[in-house]
Design an enzyme around this catalytic site. Sequence first.
Site, short mmCIF file in Angstrom:
data_model
loop_
_atom_site.label_atom_id
_atom_site.label_comp_id
_atom_site.label_asym_id
_atom_site.label_seq_id
_atom_site.Cartn_x
_atom_site.Cartn_y
_atom_site.Cartn_z
N ASP A 318 -7.83 68.01 -104.75
CA ASP A 318 -9.25 67.85 -104.59
C ASP A 318 -10.22 68.92 -105.59
O ASP A 318 -9.36 69.93 -106.09
CB ASP A 318 -9.47 68.39 -103.39
N GLU A 371 -9.10 64.16 -108.36
CA GLU A 371 -10.65 63.94 -108.07
C GLU A 371 -11.25 64.81 -109.14
O GLU A 371 -11.47 66.21 -108.95
CB GLU A 371 -10.79 64.39 -106.73
#
Length: 641
Positions: A318, A371
């Site tokens: 993330d 990401e």
Amino acid sequence: MPNLAAPGPPHLTEHDIYLFREGSHTRLYQKLGAHPCREDDHDGVRFALWAPNAERVSVIGDFNGWDPAAHPLRSRDDQSGIWEGFVAGPAAGALYKFHIVSRHGGYTVDKADPFAVCSEPPPRTASRVWSLDYAWGDQEWMARRGRANALDSPMAVYEVHLGSWRRVPEEGNRPLTYREIAPLLADHARALGFTHVELLPVMEHPFYGSWGYQTTGYFAPTARYGSPQDLMYLIDHLHQAGLGVILDWVPSHFPADEHGLAYFDGTHLFEHADPRQGYHPEWNSAIFNYARNEVRAFLLSSALFWLEHYHVDGLRVDAVASMLYLDYARGDGEWIPNRYGGRENLEAIDFLRRLNEAVYRDHPDVQTIAEESTAWPMVSRPTYTGGLGFGLKWNMGWMHDTLGYFQLDPIFRSHHHGQITFSLWYAFSENFLLPLSHDEVVHGKGALIGKMPGDEWQQFANLRLLYGYMWAHPGKKLLFMGGEFGQRREWQHDESLEWHVLQYPLHGGLQQWVGDLNHCYRQQPALYTRDFTADGFAWVDCHDWEQSVLSFLRYGAGPDDVLLVVCNFTPVPRHNYRVGVPRGGRWRELLNSDATTYGGSGMGNLGEIDSAPVAAHGHYQSLSLMLPPLAVLYLKPAGTG
């Protein structure tokens, strides 16, 4: 079958400490934390903690009345910062924390174990003594998962938040447990043809509304849904159903809750002390200090832990962009340049490269997925060529451009044609995954179906077209739960999906379309084998902006393995629309999003069409097609599979 990474003796060796201080230890969970064992003919637990700035450390728990004086730990030496000791008596399930008295100002605090493998259910914050023994039944999957996770294999990911996928209204609207959701989720994802399930962070987190992205337990699954073995059962069940499992993992920041990592031993141990480096203004959280070797070893060990103890097939990392840039979400004067005066976080870059090298060294049959929302180069290229070493990167640019285009009334799309074609200019610069994720259906953005213009019929036609275009576009696929049947309400993390809407034909038809898309995708190598090389894609016509039509070819193993995709982005049917094709003969309609079974108007080409020797788009043969309104067609030469 025992765990693949069954822990060895819990005693820290001098070599362990050397690797820890060097930042290269990737199995710290075997030595730090709480380990049930037997010493001197007594059953108990060996505890070990890193707290270099502590004056005293003791174990407190339900086995000693939470008394800081009952079980002090001893300092290993003057260099390592390790505190350790054996406590006779505690058994599996025992609650504990570390009571820390700092050298700095007499600060005292009770901390959860950073290496705990189990926690008590929030809002309580103690760690639990636990064993990770589990009899896995996924040997067949593990033996073949290298093929299933390969970059030239199909990957259609179903993204899931466990606590809101389905709830039990008869029992206070509680979420399903890991074991309850296992057969339901496996059956649903398999029936719709998905290849992988991606779980929003299951690591323990104090604030449920963070969806798991404010992690405190980097080695402990959240106890909200059950025990560690219950999560293993879920993953095992998905594997036995032929589904890979990807976990969201958050090495970018952590919350400032007192029981967690922040200000751990009376100093900023895991995070930077200077808020210009150690405080994240967007998420009100702390940023890891990647320059500290022990912190890197902690995070590397966390990544390897989930791969080894939980058999996961990938980690979606993330907020990588927030790690790469020192000025991320900061204004002038709010950040500190690197030693060269630049904005790049050199230590974070080094950590990410080490992370990917360690993962692929020990588990070459999994994938790491970044990401990363900027144009940082070579995110998914090997570290030995200067890349960050990820296997895949989310294509955030494609997502923003595509959703922006689809939100336009079709009458205006002709003036924004470049917005839908631009992604192909850079489609092969990275190994891209195309995401329609949870981030697009929260914070007032509304559900995907609500972004589509027009009346109800046009909204669903647009969404079917969006999915058809996405599944044909180079790159792997990801769809957040609820998107498969066109949930109307924006995602709510504390409520179930709107399963009841499946009784309505347009919602049911959309779900059937997603299932048929996935099954076609997996059956047609042209749609996945060359996702990351330019020779797997060729435009037929990308210039018909006036009619808002796109046509392109996808190629598989050879020139005969070809698939034609034609998209009509307006509600106007196009009769006798000529499209050049690379071979003559009969072409059959594999998919038509306007079929009545999906809720469409039923226009099309009666399942097949013969080419004519009429030159078009640089080809000697062409098809004269009926293009349905707001629809996508997949066609393939007859007799070629």
